[in-house]
Design an enzyme around this catalytic site. Structure first.
Site, PDB file in Angstrom:
ATOM      1  N   ASP A   1      26.865 -32.019 -17.945  1.00 56.12           N
ATOM      2  CA  ASP A   1      27.294 -30.656 -18.226  1.00 56.12           C
ATOM      3  C   ASP A   1      26.115 -29.705 -18.051  1.00 56.12           C
ATOM      4  OD1 ASP A   1      28.259 -28.259 -19.188  1.00 56.12           O
ATOM      5  OD2 ASP A   1      28.539 -28.929 -21.236  1.00 56.12           O
TER       6      ASP A   1
ATOM      7  N   GLU B   1      29.315 -37.264 -22.562  1.00 55.37           N
ATOM      8  CA  GLU B   1      28.875 -36.031 -21.910  1.00 55.37           C
ATOM      9  C   GLU B   1      27.437 -35.684 -22.301  1.00 55.37           C
ATOM     10  OE1 GLU B   1      30.210 -31.351 -22.095  1.00 55.37           O
ATOM     11  OE2 GLU B   1      31.776 -32.896 -22.163  1.00 55.37           O
TER      12      GLU B   1
ATOM     13  N   LYS C   1      31.931 -34.051 -30.878  1.00 54.13           N
ATOM     14  CA  LYS C   1      30.525 -33.670 -30.850  1.00 54.13           C
ATOM     15  C   LYS C   1      29.691 -34.695 -31.623  1.00 54.13           C
ATOM     16  CE  LYS C   1      30.735 -29.763 -28.564  1.00 54.13           C
ATOM     17  NZ  LYS C   1      29.986 -29.496 -27.322  1.00 54.13           N
TER      18      LYS C   1
ATOM     19  N   LYS D   1      32.111 -25.249 -16.012  1.00 57.78           N
ATOM     20  CA  LYS D   1      32.557 -24.123 -16.828  1.00 57.78           C
ATOM     21  C   LYS D   1      32.448 -22.860 -15.988  1.00 57.78           C
ATOM     22  CE  LYS D   1      31.023 -26.376 -21.083  1.00 57.78           C
ATOM     23  NZ  LYS D   1      30.140 -26.328 -22.267  1.00 57.78           N
TER      24      LYS D   1
END
Length: 334
Positions: free
Chosen positions: A194, A166, A110, A218
């Protein structure tokens, strides 16, 4: 085949609200609240984050209904490769975080955390590379950079051999700008989308816009395994399957998606149970040897009781479930 929406009474009867403690702060939380359901096809999870409105949360309920009342498609593989996830911790904590994962082939780090600087991101990625010199390393900014900031950060992080970046910026136009400029400069960092897939009304817009090299999918935010499979097929881009900080019940749905994809070129972001200090099963879906086995999850009633949320939070979730059920019922889709 479309699954009929169960009645609210049927959903509520099987609902258990739990609060699972985290090993490290993730998405700003130290306790992950979620709602566990039981249907005729198995266990299901409804856990949209609190800030999501009822319309967005309705896709999470669709995914839960699929899991509990329809079941998953037949798998094409028996296990799926999984990456480790490193939250925006100090670089010195990276070895501790990675110690919760076993034999992982890739690490998602992250970056772009509010209140931190690019130097913090560089130090964190460097620490990952030092601990795991052979692993693939990818970064996730969750749209936290501007175009200018992304074009400063990604060339600096590229020295660590990034597999991809991402969602470096939030908008699809911004992704396209960053991708084009990196190519122009000869910076070998692929762009993954994403939020630009799961939060857009049209999840295929990012692929039509040439804004990404791959997409992250997801299950819960996209409305279920079958809908996610359709989106990947229509997008025509390589896909990475990721989770939404789920218990093992929610991870099971992500594993089902990864197992059903015709191609799986990247390790999946499905190892986030390793970031938790609690779960609803004694046999958590955690990676072993860098992969998660495709198998069902056996939820333990005593763990549902141990991690039960407060009465106030149970009421909050049941009221939310009722509102979202109404949204889904009025749309006539599951």
């Amino acid at each position: 085949m479309q699954t009929p929406l169960p009645s609210l009474a049927e959903l509520t009867e099987s609902a258990h609200v739990v609060s699972l403690p985290m090993r490290v702060k993730f998405r700003g939380v130290t306790e992950r609240e979620t709602l566990i359901l039981r249907g005729p096809a198995g266990w299901a999870e409804f856990g949209p984050f609190p800030e999501y409105d009822d319309g967005e949360a309705s896709r999470w309920l669709s995914a839960a209904v699929e899991a509990g009342w329809q079941g998953f498609p037949q798998p094409l593989r028996n296990s799926v490769p999984v990456n480790a996830t490193v939250p925006a911790v100090d670089a010195g904590r990276v070895p501790e975080v990675l110690s919760g994962f076993d034999g992982i082939p890739a690490v998602k780090v992250k970056v772009a955390e509010p209140g931190q600087e690019l130097a913090d991101d560089i130090a964190r990625v460097r620490a990952v590379r030092e601990v795991l010199p052979e692993a693939a390393v990818r970064v996730d900014a969750n749209g936290g950079w501007s175009v200018e900031e992304a074009l400063e950060a990604l060339p600096a992080l590229a020295e660590f051999g990034l597999e991809y970046a991402e969602q470096p910026v939030m908008t699809i136009d911004g992704l396209a700008q960053v991708r084009a400029e990196l190519r122009r400069r000869g910076v070998p960092v692929l762009i993954a989308a994403d939020e630009s897939v799961r939060k857009e009304t049209d999840p295929l817009l990012v692929s039509r816009s040439g804004a990404a090299d791959l997409i992250v999918v997801k299950v819960a935010p996209l409305g279920g395994v079958r809908r996610a499979l359709d989106i990947v097929a229509s997008a025509g881009l390589p896909a990475v399957v990721s989770s939404a900080l789920d218990s093992s019940v929610g991870i099971r749905a992500g594993v089902a998606l990864a197992a059903a994809l015709p191609e799986l070129p990247y390790a999946c972001g499905l190892g986030t149970v390793s970031l938790m200090n609690g779960d609803v099963t004694e046999d958590s879906l955690k990676p072993a040897g860098g992969a998660i086995e495709v198998r069902d999850v056996s939820v333990k009633p005593e763990l549902l009781e141990r991690y039960a949320a407060s009465a106030e939070r149970v009421d909050w979730w049941l009221e939310r479930l009722a509102r979202v059920h109404k949204v889904l019922s009025s749309s006539n889709t599951v």
